[in-house]
Design an enzyme around this catalytic site. Structure first.
Site, PDB file in Angstrom:
ATOM      1  CG  HIS A  72      -1.868  -0.903   1.300  1.00  0.00           C
ATOM      2  ND1 HIS A  72      -3.146  -0.721   2.042  1.00  0.00           N
ATOM      3  CD2 HIS A  72      -1.755  -1.645   0.477  1.00  0.00           C
ATOM      4  CE1 HIS A  72      -3.947  -1.524   1.064  1.00  0.00           C
ATOM      5  NE2 HIS A  72      -3.377  -2.054   0.583  1.00  0.00           N
ATOM      6  CE1 TYR A 199      -5.418   4.581   8.193  1.00  0.00           C
ATOM      7  CE2 TYR A 199      -5.302   4.003  11.173  1.00  0.00           C
ATOM      8  CZ  TYR A 199      -4.632   3.929  10.232  1.00  0.00           C
ATOM      9  OH  TYR A 199      -4.132   2.795  10.261  1.00  0.00           O
ATOM     10  N   PRO A 291      -4.047   0.890  18.799  1.00  0.00           N
ATOM     11  CG  PRO A 291      -5.428  -0.539  18.223  1.00  0.00           C
ATOM     12  CD  PRO A 291      -4.815   0.110  19.771  1.00  0.00           C
ATOM     13  CE  LYS A 295       4.117   3.956  13.110  1.00  0.00           C
ATOM     14  NZ  LYS A 295       4.424   2.774  12.282  1.00  0.00           N
ATOM     15  CE1 TYR A 383      -0.252   2.571   7.959  1.00  0.00           C
ATOM     16  CE2 TYR A 383      -1.283   4.236   9.961  1.00  0.00           C
ATOM     17  CZ  TYR A 383      -1.284   3.357   8.898  1.00  0.00           C
ATOM     18  OH  TYR A 383      -2.263   2.605   8.341  1.00  0.00           O
TER      19      TYR A 383
HETATM   20  P1  FAS Z   1       1.484 -11.319  22.028  1.00  0.00           P
HETATM   21  O1  FAS Z   1       0.741 -10.360  23.111  1.00  0.00           O
HETATM   22  O2  FAS Z   1       1.541 -11.777  20.978  1.00  0.00           O
HETATM   23  O3  FAS Z   1       2.386 -12.903  22.607  1.00  0.00           O
HETATM   24  C1  FAS Z   1       2.416 -13.213  24.102  1.00  0.00           C
HETATM   25  C2  FAS Z   1       2.505 -14.421  24.052  1.00  0.00           C
HETATM   26  O4  FAS Z   1       2.945 -14.957  25.094  1.00  0.00           O
HETATM   27  C3  FAS Z   1       1.296 -14.393  23.175  1.00  0.00           C
HETATM   28  O5  FAS Z   1       0.647 -16.444  22.721  1.00  0.00           O
HETATM   29  C4  FAS Z   1       0.752 -15.605  25.171  1.00  0.00           C
HETATM   30  O6  FAS Z   1      -0.338 -16.098  25.047  1.00  0.00           O
HETATM   31  C5  FAS Z   1       1.765 -15.718  25.887  1.00  0.00           C
HETATM   32  N1  FAS Z   1       2.350 -15.625  27.206  1.00  0.00           N
HETATM   33  C6  FAS Z   1       1.749 -14.754  28.234  1.00  0.00           C
HETATM   34  N2  FAS Z   1       1.633 -14.779  28.887  1.00  0.00           N
HETATM   35  C7  FAS Z   1       2.526 -16.502  29.091  1.00  0.00           C
HETATM   36  C8  FAS Z   1       3.310 -16.490  30.230  1.00  0.00           C
HETATM   37  N3  FAS Z   1       3.225 -16.511  31.804  1.00  0.00           N
HETATM   38  N4  FAS Z   1       3.884 -17.609  29.867  1.00  0.00           N
HETATM   39  C9  FAS Z   1       4.200 -18.646  28.916  1.00  0.00           C
HETATM   40  N5  FAS Z   1       3.424 -17.511  27.643  1.00  0.00           N
HETATM   41  C10 FAS Z   1       2.998 -16.934  28.118  1.00  0.00           C
HETATM   42  N6  FAS Z   1      -1.285  -4.475  16.820  1.00  0.00           N
HETATM   43  C11 FAS Z   1      -1.105  -3.390  16.268  1.00  0.00           C
HETATM   44  O7  FAS Z   1      -0.023  -2.819  15.173  1.00  0.00           O
HETATM   45  N7  FAS Z   1      -2.366  -3.171  15.103  1.00  0.00           N
HETATM   46  C12 FAS Z   1      -3.256  -3.858  15.676  1.00  0.00           C
HETATM   47  O8  FAS Z   1      -5.045  -3.546  15.173  1.00  0.00           O
HETATM   48  C13 FAS Z   1      -3.671  -4.557  16.710  1.00  0.00           C
HETATM   49  N8  FAS Z   1      -4.972  -5.259  17.062  1.00  0.00           N
HETATM   50  C14 FAS Z   1      -4.600  -5.603  19.034  1.00  0.00           C
HETATM   51  C15 FAS Z   1      -5.894  -6.291  18.892  1.00  0.00           C
HETATM   52  C16 FAS Z   1      -6.086  -6.465  20.407  1.00  0.00           C
HETATM   53  C17 FAS Z   1      -7.402  -7.123  21.593  1.00  0.00           C
HETATM   54  C18 FAS Z   1      -4.504  -6.885  21.253  1.00  0.00           C
HETATM   55  C19 FAS Z   1      -4.623  -6.886  22.497  1.00  0.00           C
HETATM   56  C20 FAS Z   1      -3.044  -6.057  20.393  1.00  0.00           C
HETATM   57  C21 FAS Z   1      -3.246  -5.645  19.361  1.00  0.00           C
HETATM   58  N9  FAS Z   1      -2.009  -5.065  18.862  1.00  0.00           N
HETATM   59  C22 FAS Z   1      -2.602  -4.589  17.450  1.00  0.00           C
HETATM   60  C23 FAS Z   1      -1.184  -5.723  19.189  1.00  0.00           C
HETATM   61  C24 FAS Z   1      -0.632  -6.613  19.120  1.00  0.00           C
HETATM   62  O9  FAS Z   1      -0.820  -6.849  17.852  1.00  0.00           O
HETATM   63  C25 FAS Z   1       0.936  -6.798  19.507  1.00  0.00           C
HETATM   64  O10 FAS Z   1       1.178  -5.115  19.367  1.00  0.00           O
HETATM   65  C26 FAS Z   1       1.255  -8.330  19.581  1.00  0.00           C
HETATM   66  O11 FAS Z   1       0.688  -9.308  19.007  1.00  0.00           O
HETATM   67  C27 FAS Z   1       2.597  -7.961  20.035  1.00  0.00           C
HETATM   68  O12 FAS Z   1       3.264  -8.984  19.939  1.00  0.00           O
HETATM   69  P2  FAS Z   1       3.840  -9.932  21.302  1.00  0.00           P
HETATM   70  O13 FAS Z   1       4.989  -9.111  21.855  1.00  0.00           O
HETATM   71  O14 FAS Z   1       4.624 -11.179  21.070  1.00  0.00           O
HETATM   72  O15 FAS Z   1       2.632 -10.489  22.367  1.00  0.00           O
HETATM   73  C1  PHB Z   2      -6.245  -3.635  10.700  1.00  0.00           C
HETATM   74  O1  PHB Z   2      -6.093  -4.190   9.654  1.00  0.00           O
HETATM   75  O2  PHB Z   2      -5.984  -4.278  11.654  1.00  0.00           O
HETATM   76  C2  PHB Z   2      -5.778  -2.158  11.098  1.00  0.00           C
HETATM   77  C3  PHB Z   2      -4.989  -1.607   9.617  1.00  0.00           C
HETATM   78  C4  PHB Z   2      -4.243  -0.423  10.018  1.00  0.00           C
HETATM   79  C5  PHB Z   2      -4.740   0.569  11.733  1.00  0.00           C
HETATM   80  C6  PHB Z   2      -4.748  -1.301  12.691  1.00  0.00           C
HETATM   81  C7  PHB Z   2      -5.569  -2.095  12.564  1.00  0.00           C
HETATM   82  O3  PHB Z   2      -4.037   1.322  12.705  1.00  0.00           O
END
Ligand code: FAS
Ligand code: PHB
Length: 388
Positions: A72, A199, A291, A295, A383
């Site tokens: 994109h 957005y 989000p 980032k 971005y």
């Molecule tokens: P993660 O949380 O992905 O992974 C951590 C892992 O550790 C998990 O698999 C968990 O099960 C495991 N864990 C936890 N506690 C543990 C323990 N005690 N023992 C062993 N394992 C354990 N980011 C964006 O850029 N765009 C988005 O749209 C976006 N939407 C999101 C929506 C939601 C609902 C959430 C919660 C996050 C969102 N994020 C988004 C942010 C997300 O993408 C994170 O930045 C990304 O998952 C970070 O990856 P990790 O650091 O690996 O953490």
């Molecule tokens: C998504 O596609 O899930 C998405 C994209 C951009 C954002 C947040 C979420 O800033």
């Protein structure tokens, strides 16, 4: 059991770190609390900075990403039924890649399997011991208590993990901002409403139109913190989304049943330092962003880039310099992304306590973006991702 680096968490951070270290000949064990299926069922991020794709390429997991991801060159910012295009390619020379976090995680699990990486899923009660300088980890697998001795621990276990909590409160500083709203997200097997992300800032609240592929769309609307997902029917969601996006998009929006629907709270959070002796914090274990700026996942990737580089230098030539500098280096990029995510969120959302003055400031900033190449360039370079 013994390994060189114990990685707690089998999400994108933990898997990517394990992959990069394994390719450099460093032994790791990943301990994941959930099942692989559970981890892969999460619907999370959708946009990769180009720098993130380069780290994934370096990890040898970029093939499907480039084949199935979508380059994109820009996004649309919409307000008062007017759209402003932020042209990343023209303003920064870089695009972003639309490729879901779920797919990245899937590709990483596949690569770990192909290399014979050790990932212990459904590891319960992971506990860190011997910190700061003589670490080992205990956990229970299939009801049997295990001990894993290691040189280092990488805390890749997300916001609710055990790693950050292993650092004594007196050594840890945390910074937090809770936003007075959440995002209600819907995944639907429908064609995206537009070729680029939209957005949208609207008096009823923020909305985002995103996608995963030509038959899979991802939409979000800002909702009050107290809203429960059960209270939102698909029809109510689509009607509210239509009200908030530009009329042309609202008229062409293809709706369908939600195959995933959830509400995520929005917060900014940073824990400092990201290292205590031989324990490193990585990704969501150390920081959370709203989000809005896409980032979260990308910051996790840059943390992994810094830490993998530091550990490889340590094992390859005994140098500790990058390990000593990990926290400061990672936090410098983290805070710039925290600022950008806060700025995008403040610019595009409606806050309950907003005054008429605040609304004029928002409208003025959006007008300025429409009129100024410098303003659009500042947004674009954040971005697409600031340099590592
Ligand atoms: P993660 O949380 O992905 O992974 C951590 C892992 O550790 C998990 O698999 C968990 O099960 C495991 N864990 C936890 N506690 C543990 C323990 N005690 N023992 C062993 N394992 C354990 N980011 C964006 O850029 N765009 C988005 O749209 C976006 N939407 C999101 C929506 C939601 C609902 C959430 C919660 C996050 C969102 N994020 C988004 C942010 C997300 O993408 C994170 O930045 C990304 O998952 C970070 O990856 P990790 O650091 O690996 O953490
Ligand atoms: C998504 O596609 O899930 C998405 C994209 C951009 C954002 C947040 C979420 O800033």
């Amino acid at each position: 059991m013994r390994t060189q680096v114990c990685i707690i968490g089998g999400g994108p951070s933990g898997l990517l770190l394990s992959q990069l270290l394994h390719r450099a000949g460093i032994d790791t064990v990943v301990l994941e609390r959930q099942s692989r299926a559970h981890v892969l069922s999460r619907i999370r991020a959708g946009v990769l900075e180009w720098g993130s794709t380069e780290v994934l390429d370096a990890a040898g997991v970029g093939a499907r990403m480039h084949r199935e991801g979508f380059v994109h060159d820009g996004v649309q910012l919409a307000a008062r039924n007017r759209a402003i295009r932020i042209d990343f390619k023209e303003l920064t020379g870089k695009p972003v890649l639309v490729y879901g976090q779920t797919e990245v995680t899937h590709d990483l699990y596949e690569a770990r399997d192909a290399m014979g990486g050790t990932i212990i899923t459904e590891a319960a009660g992971v506990t860190l011991h011997g910190l700061p300088d003589a670490p080992y980890v205990t956990f229970t697998k299939d009801g049997v208590e295990q001990r894993l001795d290691c040189d280092y621990i990488a805390g890749c276990d997300g916001f609710h993990g055990a790693s950050r909590r292993a650092i004594p409160d007196k050594l840890l500083k945390t910074f937090e901002k809770i936003y007075p709203f959440g995002w209600l997200g819907v995944l639907s097997e429908t064609p995206p409403v537009a070729p680029e992300l939209i957005y949208a800032s609207h008096e009823r609240g923020f909305a985002l139109c995103s996608m995963r592929n030509p038959q899979l769309s991802r939409y979000y609307i800002q909702v009050p913190l107290e809203d429960r997902v059960e209270a939102w029917s698909d029809t109510a969601f689509w009607d509210e989304l239509r009200r908030r996006i530009p009329h042309e998009a609202a008229e062409t929006l293809v709706t369908g049943p939600s195959i995933e629907k959830s509400i995520a709270p929005l917060r900014s959070f940073v824990a400092e330092p990201m290292r205590w002796g031989r324990l490193f914090l990585v990704g969501d274990a150390a920081h959370i962003v709203p989000p809005t700026g896409a980032k979260g996942l990308n910051l996790a990737v840059s943390d992994v880039h810094y830490l993998s580089r530091a550990l490889i230098a340590r094992y390859r030539d005994g140098s500790e310099a990058l390990i000593e500098g990990y926290s400061e280096t990672a936090l410098r990029r983290v805070w710039k992304a925290i600022r950008f995510s806060w700025w995008m969120t403040t610019l595009l959302h409606r806050f309950p306590d907003q005054t008429a003055f605040d609304l004029h400031i928002q409208a003025g900033e959006i007008d300025y973006l429409g009129e100024s190449v410098a303003a659009r360039t500042a947004l674009a370079e954040n971005y697409v991702g600031l340099p590592f």
